[in-house]
Design a protein around this motif. Structure first.
Motif, PDB file in Angstrom:
ATOM      1  N   THR A 293      -6.733  52.340 -15.641  1.00 15.06           N
ATOM      2  CA  THR A 293      -7.570  53.213 -14.820  1.00 15.06           C
ATOM      3  C   THR A 293      -8.974  52.641 -14.727  1.00 15.06           C
ATOM      4  O   THR A 293      -9.435  51.920 -15.609  1.00 15.06           O
TER       5      THR A 293
ATOM      6  N   GLU B 184     -11.036  58.703 -10.543  1.00 12.82           N
ATOM      7  CA  GLU B 184     -10.609  57.424 -11.079  1.00 12.82           C
ATOM      8  C   GLU B 184      -9.475  56.860 -10.231  1.00 12.82           C
ATOM      9  O   GLU B 184      -8.769  57.585  -9.543  1.00 12.82           O
TER      10      GLU B 184
ATOM     11  N   ARG C  84      -6.015  54.485 -10.360  1.00 16.77           N
ATOM     12  CA  ARG C  84      -4.983  54.015 -11.285  1.00 16.77           C
ATOM     13  C   ARG C  84      -4.326  52.766 -10.725  1.00 16.77           C
ATOM     14  O   ARG C  84      -4.075  52.671  -9.534  1.00 16.77           O
TER      15      ARG C  84
END
Length: 161
Positions: free
Chosen positions: A18, A25, A27
């Motif tokens: 991440t 965020e 991934r």
């Protein structure tokens, strides 16, 4: 010095990476594939593995040694054969590489193990993107250059800037 590749086939990391972004965020699932022209692989296997990596990726980092030259273009020439392994349903020719461009991942050509000052013949500084565009621009001439120009065009069509 010796070069011993350590990746065989396709490796997928078992942990999600991440990274913070302004909205939360992002991934990432990381993939690593064996390089092209491995000692125990053939062109067909390379092309099929490259096609699979393209289909699974949203961002492709192509790692090569040295500046973009005729040899590096020849090594990535399997891009010109991608349309034999991947087809996009379009109103036009589904085997044209330009038909695949909307589905292609973002492309970064990582050049390593060399130093290069990015300038024009007149000494003006250019960006990395301009360097890539110039390296992929067709060169005048016949014979082997025609084949290399097809490679340049295929890369530019598959991964538009």
């Amino acid at each position: 010095a010796s070069y011993r590749p350590c990746t065989k086939g396709l490796w997928i990391w078992d942990a999600i990476v991440t990274s913070p972004t302004p909205g939360g965020e992002t991934r990432f699932i990381l993939l690593d594939s064996e390089g092209m022209d491995a000692n125990d692989a053939d062109e067909e296997q390379d092309a099929m593995l490259f096609a699979l990596v393209l289909l699974l990726s949203s961002y492709l980092i192509y790692n090569s040694v040295g500046a973009i030259d005729e040899g590096s273009l020849e090594q990535i020439s399997l891009v010109t054969r991608l349309s034999h392994h991947i087809q996009a349903q379009t109103a036009g020719d589904s085997r044209a590489l330009s038909a695949l461009a909307p589905y292609a991942p973002s492309f970064l050509w990582l050049l390593r193990d060399f130093a290069l000052r990015l300038t024009t013949a007149e000494g003006e500084e250019i960006t990395a993107e301009e360097y890539l565009e110039r390296a992929l621009a067709p060169t005048p001439g016949l014979g082997p250059r025609e084949g290399r120009n097809r490679i340049r065009t295929a890369i530019a069509e598959a991964f538009p800037t």
